[in-house]
Design an enzyme around this catalytic site. Structure first.
Site, PDB file in Angstrom:
ATOM      1  N   SER A 134       0.722  -1.249  -0.063  1.00  0.00           N
ATOM      2  CA  SER A 134      -0.091   0.197  -0.028  1.00  0.00           C
ATOM      3  C   SER A 134       0.919   1.089  -0.039  1.00  0.00           C
ATOM      4  O   SER A 134       2.191   1.315   0.478  1.00  0.00           O
ATOM      5  CB  SER A 134      -0.671  -0.061   1.380  1.00  0.00           C
ATOM      6  N   TYR A 147      -3.513  -0.435  10.191  1.00  0.00           N
ATOM      7  CA  TYR A 147      -3.500  -0.532   8.527  1.00  0.00           C
ATOM      8  C   TYR A 147      -1.839  -0.256   8.152  1.00  0.00           C
ATOM      9  O   TYR A 147      -1.312  -0.964   7.463  1.00  0.00           O
ATOM     10  CB  TYR A 147      -4.277   0.362   7.876  1.00  0.00           C
TER      11      TYR A 147
HETATM   12  N1  LIG Z   1      -8.364  -0.043  -2.444  1.00  0.00           N
HETATM   13  C1  LIG Z   1      -7.110   0.617  -2.226  1.00  0.00           C
HETATM   14  O1  LIG Z   1      -7.024   1.810  -2.555  1.00  0.00           O
HETATM   15  C2  LIG Z   1      -5.798  -0.039  -1.807  1.00  0.00           C
HETATM   16  C3  LIG Z   1      -4.728   0.582  -1.788  1.00  0.00           C
HETATM   17  C4  LIG Z   1      -3.564  -0.244  -1.344  1.00  0.00           C
HETATM   18  C5  LIG Z   1      -3.890  -1.531  -0.937  1.00  0.00           C
HETATM   19  N2  LIG Z   1      -4.914  -2.150  -1.080  1.00  0.00           N
HETATM   20  C6  LIG Z   1      -4.944  -3.563  -0.450  1.00  0.00           C
HETATM   21  O2  LIG Z   1      -5.605  -4.414  -1.630  1.00  0.00           O
HETATM   22  C7  LIG Z   1      -6.038  -5.243  -0.934  1.00  0.00           C
HETATM   23  C8  LIG Z   1      -7.488  -5.690  -1.603  1.00  0.00           C
HETATM   24  O3  LIG Z   1      -8.415  -4.679  -1.091  1.00  0.00           O
HETATM   25  P1  LIG Z   1      -9.666  -3.841  -1.882  1.00  0.00           P
HETATM   26  O4  LIG Z   1      -9.119  -2.318  -2.170  1.00  0.00           O
HETATM   27  O5  LIG Z   1      -9.727  -4.826  -3.175  1.00  0.00           O
HETATM   28  O6  LIG Z   1     -10.994  -4.086  -1.011  1.00  0.00           O
HETATM   29  P2  LIG Z   1     -12.277  -5.139  -1.177  1.00  0.00           P
HETATM   30  O7  LIG Z   1     -12.757  -4.872  -2.377  1.00  0.00           O
HETATM   31  O8  LIG Z   1     -12.852  -4.857   0.172  1.00  0.00           O
HETATM   32  O9  LIG Z   1     -11.689  -6.527  -0.887  1.00  0.00           O
HETATM   33  C9  LIG Z   1     -10.822  -6.998   0.056  1.00  0.00           C
HETATM   34  C10 LIG Z   1     -10.791  -8.579  -0.042  1.00  0.00           C
HETATM   35  O10 LIG Z   1     -10.310  -8.832   1.198  1.00  0.00           O
HETATM   36  C11 LIG Z   1     -11.337  -9.743   2.053  1.00  0.00           C
HETATM   37  N3  LIG Z   1     -11.630  -9.589   3.389  1.00  0.00           N
HETATM   38  C12 LIG Z   1     -11.971  -8.452   4.126  1.00  0.00           C
HETATM   39  N4  LIG Z   1     -11.581  -8.875   5.384  1.00  0.00           N
HETATM   40  C13 LIG Z   1     -11.289 -10.069   5.559  1.00  0.00           C
HETATM   41  C14 LIG Z   1     -11.028 -10.660   6.909  1.00  0.00           C
HETATM   42  N5  LIG Z   1     -11.205 -10.391   7.890  1.00  0.00           N
HETATM   43  N6  LIG Z   1     -10.612 -12.048   6.336  1.00  0.00           N
HETATM   44  C15 LIG Z   1     -10.638 -12.644   5.249  1.00  0.00           C
HETATM   45  N7  LIG Z   1     -10.672 -11.883   3.937  1.00  0.00           N
HETATM   46  C16 LIG Z   1     -11.142 -10.504   4.351  1.00  0.00           C
HETATM   47  C17 LIG Z   1     -12.696  -9.089   1.276  1.00  0.00           C
HETATM   48  O11 LIG Z   1     -13.765 -10.285   1.470  1.00  0.00           O
HETATM   49  P3  LIG Z   1     -15.216  -9.743   1.308  1.00  0.00           P
HETATM   50  O12 LIG Z   1     -15.436  -9.529   0.007  1.00  0.00           O
HETATM   51  O13 LIG Z   1     -15.885 -11.115   1.609  1.00  0.00           O
HETATM   52  O14 LIG Z   1     -15.243  -8.763   2.150  1.00  0.00           O
HETATM   53  C18 LIG Z   1     -12.468  -9.013  -0.127  1.00  0.00           C
HETATM   54  O15 LIG Z   1     -12.205 -10.266  -0.861  1.00  0.00           O
HETATM   55  C19 LIG Z   1      -6.198  -5.227   0.510  1.00  0.00           C
HETATM   56  O16 LIG Z   1      -5.034  -5.789   1.161  1.00  0.00           O
HETATM   57  C20 LIG Z   1      -6.159  -3.901   0.829  1.00  0.00           C
HETATM   58  O17 LIG Z   1      -5.367  -3.397   1.874  1.00  0.00           O
HETATM   59  C21 LIG Z   1      -6.205  -1.516  -1.217  1.00  0.00           C
END
Ligand SMILES: NC(=O)c1ccc[n+]([C@@H]2O[C@H](COP(=O)([O-])OP(=O)(O)OC[C@H]3O[C@@H](n4cnc5c(N)ncnc54)[C@H](OP(=O)(O)O)[C@@H]3O)[C@@H](O)[C@H]2O)c1
Length: 243
Positions: A134, A147
């Site tokens: 991130s 985080y």
């Molecule tokens: N979006 C951004 O700007 C951004 C930036 C940097 C890094 N990231 C990272 O990218 C990754 C994906 O995030 P995203 O933005 O794509 O968000 P997202 O659409 O909310 O996806 C998150 C995923 O993680 C799963 N998850 C959440 N809590 C969990 C738990 N307690 N146990 C197991 N699985 C869990 C969710 O499952 P459900 O679908 O069932 O909720 C979903 O599959 C994360 O590691 C996040 O920190 C995101």
């Protein structure tokens, strides 16, 4: 110029592949010919808005250590592990020590646990790991110290495991997405006090899309294209890191 990658016959596990960045990366590997298994927190694929029928699905909450270990135990063959599942707490809840701990458990400890258990399969296949870091791997995260700590540690652990497992032929790399439009960031996209500074600091002046992570994931997983790359974290951030 076009670049394509063939993962026919390869087996990929994407944690948190039920939505957002994980779903896009899972679709990318699927479209490149791989058999892809995903995880999510809900009971089944019918509980998600997207069509997940082309994937094998497992319900796993990363807070549930036996469930994480059962997931690993059930994997028989693996070429690519994408440690993508992650979350954050918001507002005052993000500052509570128990939520700091939970964030570390979900975003960091489960990543090590899965990587540790699945490393022998990756050693056997000459496979690799892709972690999801991130911008908070590099910069302070005042609204979410847990985080930020978890994602900074992901960057560090990526280097440590890369160095540890290079002798086994297992490469370990990471992607550091910038600010990407997903359900994780949905709550802040319309909060101008948070969203405006993000866009002002992003030279490309927009939110990224989850699909924009696919190319980097396929590249890092490709033994041909990235066979001498290990321990790196690649920002895919519209230039956010440059300022
Ligand atoms: N979006 C951004 O700007 C951004 C930036 C940097 C890094 N990231 C990272 O990218 C990754 C994906 O995030 P995203 O933005 O794509 O968000 P997202 O659409 O909310 O996806 C998150 C995923 O993680 C799963 N998850 C959440 N809590 C969990 C738990 N307690 N146990 C197991 N699985 C869990 C969710 O499952 P459900 O679908 O069932 O909720 C979903 O599959 C994360 O590691 C996040 O920190 C995101």
């Amino acid at each position: 110029m076009s670049a394509s990658f063939d993962f026919s016959g390869k087996t990929v596990l994407v944690t948190g592949g039920s939505s957002g960045i994980g779903l896009s990366i899972a679709q990318g590997f699927r479209d490149a010919g791989a058999q892809v298994t995903i995880t999510g927190t809900r009971d089944g694929i019918g509980d998600y808005p997207d069509d997940l029928s082309s994937f094998t699905y497992h319900q796993v909450n990363m807070l549930d250590v036996p469930a994480v270990e059962a997931l690993a135990d059930g994997v028989e063959q693996l070429d690519v592990l994408v440690n993508n599942a992650g979350t954050t707490f918001r507002g005052q809840a993000a500052l509570e020590p128990e939520n700091f701990e939970a964030t570390i458990e979900i975003n960091l400890n489960s990543v090590y646990r899965l990587s540790h258990h699945l490393q022998p399969l990756l050693k056997a296949s000459g496979g690799s790991i892709i972690n999801i870091a991130s911008m908070t791997s590099y910069f302070g995260s005042p609204r979410g110290p847990g985080y930020g700590a978890s994602k900074s540690a992901i960057l560090q652990m990526t280097m440590s495991l890369a160095a540890l497992w290079a002798k086994d032929g297992v490469r370990v790399n990471a992607i550091a997405p910038g600010w990407i439009s997903t359900k994780l960031t949905a709550p802040i996209q319309d909060m101008s006090e948070i969203a405006d500074p993000i866009l002002q600091r992003t030279p490309m002046g927009r939110w990224g899309e989850p699909g924009e992570m696919i190319g980097t994931a396929l590249f890092l997983a490709s033994a041909n294209a990235a066979g001498f790359i290990t321990g790196v974290t690649i920002p895919v951030d519209g230039g956010y890191c440059t300022l």
